[in-house]
Every structure is written in C-alpha cells, then in structure tokens.
Design an enzyme around this catalytic site. Structure first.
Site, short mmCIF file in Angstrom:
data_model
loop_
_atom_site.label_atom_id
_atom_site.label_comp_id
_atom_site.label_asym_id
_atom_site.label_seq_id
_atom_site.Cartn_x
_atom_site.Cartn_y
_atom_site.Cartn_z
N ARG A 121 0.81 -1.24 0.00
CA ARG A 121 0.00 0.00 0.00
C ARG A 121 0.84 1.27 0.00
NH1 ARG A 121 -3.10 -2.79 3.84
NH2 ARG A 121 -4.91 -3.79 2.88
N LYS A 143 2.56 11.40 -10.97
CA LYS A 143 1.74 10.50 -11.80
C LYS A 143 2.55 9.24 -12.07
CE LYS A 143 -1.31 13.46 -14.52
NZ LYS A 143 -1.60 13.93 -15.89
N GLU A 185 8.95 18.70 -24.84
CA GLU A 185 8.17 18.93 -23.61
C GLU A 185 8.50 20.30 -23.01
OE1 GLU A 185 5.75 16.94 -22.59
OE2 GLU A 185 6.16 15.10 -23.70
N LYS A 227 6.65 23.15 -13.92
CA LYS A 227 5.76 22.02 -13.65
C LYS A 227 5.39 21.96 -12.17
CE LYS A 227 4.38 17.46 -14.32
NZ LYS A 227 4.54 16.17 -14.93
N GLU A 237 -5.13 16.92 -11.01
CA GLU A 237 -5.68 17.25 -12.33
C GLU A 237 -7.19 17.46 -12.32
OE1 GLU A 237 -3.55 15.41 -15.63
OE2 GLU A 237 -5.41 15.42 -16.76
N ARG A 241 -3.91 21.37 -14.35
CA ARG A 241 -2.88 20.39 -14.70
C ARG A 241 -3.15 19.73 -16.05
NH1 ARG A 241 0.21 15.90 -10.85
NH2 ARG A 241 1.50 15.09 -12.55
N ASN A 245 -1.24 18.50 -20.87
CA ASN A 245 -1.44 17.48 -21.91
C ASN A 245 -1.57 18.10 -23.30
OD1 ASN A 245 -1.46 15.25 -20.13
ND2 ASN A 245 -3.51 15.85 -19.47
N HIS A 248 -1.12 16.07 -26.49
CA HIS A 248 -1.10 14.65 -26.14
C HIS A 248 -2.31 13.89 -26.67
CE1 HIS A 248 2.29 15.76 -23.71
NE2 HIS A 248 2.48 14.52 -23.33
N HIS A 252 -1.05 10.91 -28.57
CA HIS A 252 -1.36 9.53 -28.16
C HIS A 252 -2.08 8.78 -29.29
CE1 HIS A 252 -1.06 10.24 -23.52
NE2 HIS A 252 0.11 10.08 -24.09
N HIS A 265 7.78 9.42 -28.34
CA HIS A 265 6.70 10.16 -27.69
C HIS A 265 6.80 11.68 -27.92
CE1 HIS A 265 3.62 11.20 -24.84
NE2 HIS A 265 4.48 11.93 -24.14
N1 GLY Z 1 2.73 14.83 -17.86
C1 GLY Z 1 1.57 15.51 -17.48
C2 GLY Z 1 1.36 15.61 -16.00
O1 GLY Z 1 2.23 15.24 -15.24
O2 GLY Z 1 0.33 16.05 -15.58
#
Ligand code: GLY
Length: 370
Positions: A121, A143, A185, A227, A237, A241, A245, A248, A252, A265
């Site tokens: 956990r 993330k 990025e 960031k 998010e 946040r 993206n 993306h 994607h 990517h």
């Molecule tokens: N890579 C996007 C984020 O971390 O929210």
C-alpha cells in the site's frame, strides 16, 4: 546545484538539479531515511553504466540494495512488469518503509513508481530520471502508471516522490533524438504558460544541443519549476494540470495507431501540438503567426511537425476517444491561444478535428491557413 520545491503540504519535496548527483545518492537518501536498506529499479539499458555508479554510491553510504532490473519499453510498461517488480521486492523481504529508487527514463519511473505506490500500500519513492523528458516532466508531479491493452497509462495512481535527483551529466550519454524529445516537452511548457521560457529555449537551441552545462541546468531547473507550480496548484488534475497534456490527445492517437514505431513520444507530441494549434487557428482562437512560430521552433529543434502514417482519420479519431480527458464521449482538446496561454475545449466535433489531421498530413511547412 539547484533545488526546486514542489509545495504539496505534508507531501512537499525537493527536486535537486545538478552535476555529479548520482555519486551523491547515498547522502541524499540518508537525509530521507535512517534505515540502511533500499530498493532499486533500473532500466536494463543503463544497468552497467549509471546503475553501477548508483550501486557504488549506495554501498559507500552503507545501503543494502534489493535490485530489480526492468526492460524499459512501451510494450513492457504493463501489469506483468509491475507484478515482477513487486515479486522481487517480496522475495527479498522488502518492508513498507524501504525507499524505492527508480533509475531511468519516464517508462521506468512510471512503472517503478506504480510499484512503489501499491507494494504494501505504498513505500517511499525516489525518482532519478536519466532522460531530459523524464527530468522536466514525468519525474515531477507523482503520476505513476502502466498501460493496459494498448491504452496508455490506464492503470495508475498519484504517488508523490520523497525527492527527485536530477544529474544532468547523465544527458551526455543520451541519444540526441531522445534529447530532442525532451526539448519538445520544454517548448510545450513555454506554449502552455511561459512565453519567456519558450523564447529563451528557442534562442538557446544550439547551446542546448551541444549540452552546454549551464544552459542545460537552467533549462531543467526552469522547466521543473514551471511544472512544480502547476502541480502545487492542481495536484490531481481537477483543472489546470490538464493543460500539461497539450498535444497529447493528438500525440497519443498517433502512437496508438501504429505511429509508435515511427515516432518517439516527444515527436508525436510535437506533431500533436502543431495539430492542436491548427485547430485553435481554424476556430479563430489563435493568430496564424503563432502556428508559424511554433512550427518553425520545433523544426529548428529537430522535431517533426508533419505526420506520415498510414492510419485513416477515422482510426486516429477513434483512438482520440480513449484519452482520459474524454468524458461521456465528449472529445476534449487543449489548444494554445498564444505562446504562453492555453485553454481547454470540450465537446469538439469530429469533423473539425479531421481538418487538423488533414493539415498535419500536408507536405508543405509554410502554410498556416485555418
Ligand atoms: N505529464 C503531465 C502531467 O504530469 O500532468
């Protein structure tokens, strides 16, 4: 050496950026734990290079290391790999308070981080990214995830690291194409919310490509700070946040429709940003000059802005609906308004999106008509 704080209350942590930090990892870890055991998940490709430097530094500080090797690829970023890491931890009686270090690029960080989130956990987690993309994006913000049945990052969690250690020396051995993907990025961050960062990066592209240490450290620290500020305002998010993206949803879709073998990517995201900007221009949300500026900067950075892929528009659009921002079959796009400002559009029509796919398939680079 520079330190950027990610302000998240009791889960706040430092992102340390500098040269020679792999050799300092034992001391850094000692600041986080009084135990002398740790787990290390290392990308096989760097196990004998950076892996060896980290092993030596940990041993010098008296750490016993439980190591799991991981073959970092998008296909191997899955539940099976997650299970294998957890089995290795269990077989070595790894306890819940044992810190887990992820050493490698974003795929390693995401997979090892998810193992750290779910093993017993949750265990303390330390990110040691070795690619520019992981340094400026995936290692910061908590993330962690693996893919499921070809859908990216479908199973995951928010699990903030206790520290992120960024040794910019590791970029010296990074493939130049991977470096350019990291630059995509960084330019993305500038477009989303920092026009000065965008022009600073554009002006320094030659120095960054030559890995001038001062420029690289400043690039990484500025992007981490950007960031960190977004994550501090919207950790899970709920709003802002999601702007990270940008490019993306298109990117994607390119990767999911067979483009992953042709494009890395960051390259798919660069094409995705061109498509998203075209979308904004055609909606008259953004001036055509912005599209020209973004495309010429990406091209100067050695990134593609045109798509060469056999997939049909309907296949690409079907893939876009798998995006996690899609709610109740409403396609959502992040688009620029200008360099330094983006917005989220919900419920965009497929027919409009088709026009942006058609635009990025065009051979020319000069057209910027909506
Ligand atoms: N890579 C996007 C984020 O971390 O929210």
């Amino acid at each position: 050496m520079q330190s950027v704080r990610v302000e998240l209350g009791e889960r706040s942590y430092d992102v340390v950026v500098g040269s020679g930090l792999l050799r300092d990892i034992g001391r850094q870890l000692s600041e986080l734990t009084s135990f002398r055991r740790c787990a290390l998940v290392v990308d096989q490709a760097i196990a004998t290079t950076h892996g060896e430097a980290v092993r030596r530094a940990l041993a010098a500080s008296g750490f016993t290391v439980c190591e799991a090797s991981f073959f970092a690829s998008e296909e191997n970023k899955n539940l099976h790999a997650l299970e294998e890491i957890c089995r290795t931890l269990l077989a070595r009686d790894t306890a819940r308070n044992t810190p887990l270090i992820a050493l490698g690029g974003g795929i390693t960080g995401d997979t090892a981080g998810f193992a750290s989130a779910v093993y017993q956990r949750g265990t303390p987690f330390v990110q040691v990214p070795t690619t520019l993309l992981a340094m400026v994006d995936s290692s910061v913000g908590g993330k962690v995830a693996v893919n499921l049945d070809g859908s990216k990052n479908m199973i995951g969690a928010f699990h903030q690291p206790k520290r992120v250690l960024i040794d910019i020396d590791t970029l010296a051995t990074l493939d130049s194409r991977e470096l350019r993907c990291g630059l995509a990025e960084c330019l993305k961050h500038g477009i989303i919310g920092d026009a000065d960062l965008f022009s600073w990066t554009r002006e320094r592209l030659p120095r960054l490509a030559a890995l001038d240490p001062g420029s690289v450290q400043e690039l990484v620290a500025r992007n981490v700070a950007f960031k960190a500020a977004v994550v501090a305002r919207d950790e899970t998010e709920q709003g802002e946040r999601a702007l990270l993206n940008l490019g993306h949803t298109f990117g994607h879709a390119i990767e999911g429709c067979g483009g992953a073998t042709r494009y890395k990517h960051g390259e798919a995201v660069a094409i995705g940003i061109a498509a998203a900007t075209h979308f904004a221009v055609s909606r008259k949300l953004c001036a055509p000059e912005v599209l020209t500026e973004i495309e010429s900067t990406f091209v100067a950075a050695g990134l593609p802005v045109r798509l060469e892929l056999a997939a049909t528009d309907s296949e690409l659009i079907a893939e876009m609906y798998k995006d996690k921002k899609t709610k109740q079959q409403n396609l959502t796009l992040i688009v620029p308004r200008k360099i330094g400002e983006c917005t989220m559009l919900r419920g965009v029509a497929d027919a409009e999106v088709v026009r942006s796919w058609e635009y990025v398939r065009r051979a020319d680079l000069t057209s910027n008509e909506g």
